[in-house]
Design an enzyme around this catalytic site. Sequence first.
Site, PDB file in Angstrom:
ATOM      1  NE  ARG A  58      -2.510  -1.091   3.388  1.00 57.85           N
ATOM      2  CZ  ARG A  58      -2.447  -2.094   4.236  1.00 57.85           C
ATOM      3  NH1 ARG A  58      -2.928  -3.274   3.895  1.00 57.85           N
ATOM      4  NH2 ARG A  58      -1.934  -1.934   5.428  1.00 57.85           N
ATOM      5  CD  GLU A  95       0.069  -3.538  12.707  1.00 60.13           C
ATOM      6  OE1 GLU A  95      -0.795  -3.073  11.970  1.00 60.13           O
ATOM      7  OE2 GLU A  95       1.281  -3.333  12.513  1.00 60.13           O
TER       8      GLU A  95
END
Length: 170
Positions: A58, A95
């Site tokens: 992205r 994460e």
Amino acid sequence: MNFKEYIRVIPDYPQPGIRFKDITTLLQNGPVYKEAIDQMKALIQEKEIDVIAGPEARGFVIGAPLAYALGVGFIPIRKSGKLPGETIEADYALEYGKDKLAMHTDAIKPGQKVLIADDLLATGGTIQTSIDLIKQLGGDIVGAAFLIELSYLDGRSKFDGIDVVSLVQY
């Protein structure tokens, strides 16, 4: 413009407890996507930038149009095994997992001023790895720009001395 209206939040993706910020709904709306890039350009246009680097995938849809808007080059930072030339690589933690990023060894000339651009700043792992790779090649990091920042995760605190800007904060 309230860009949050165009960002879909998907609960429990890719794992329970994560509220994934899906920018595909923003990207598919041409005028909104253009306005987001234009506003990001306004946040960084005073910086001296030779190239913009964006991590896969992205970071490409934010970094490449931003580089085009500024009239500078774009450097893809890819996942391991995706670049055809000689590369340097580094591991990083997400994460919700781990991965490895790579850059061509000739992507940045020593002393080039590099802005890192990505869609999202969360814990900062991807960007810290990008910073490390750029510095290994002798690049001078002039800042980092994000479409979205998850400010409650405080990822920007990892980038001492690097100016961080974001268009939307959660």
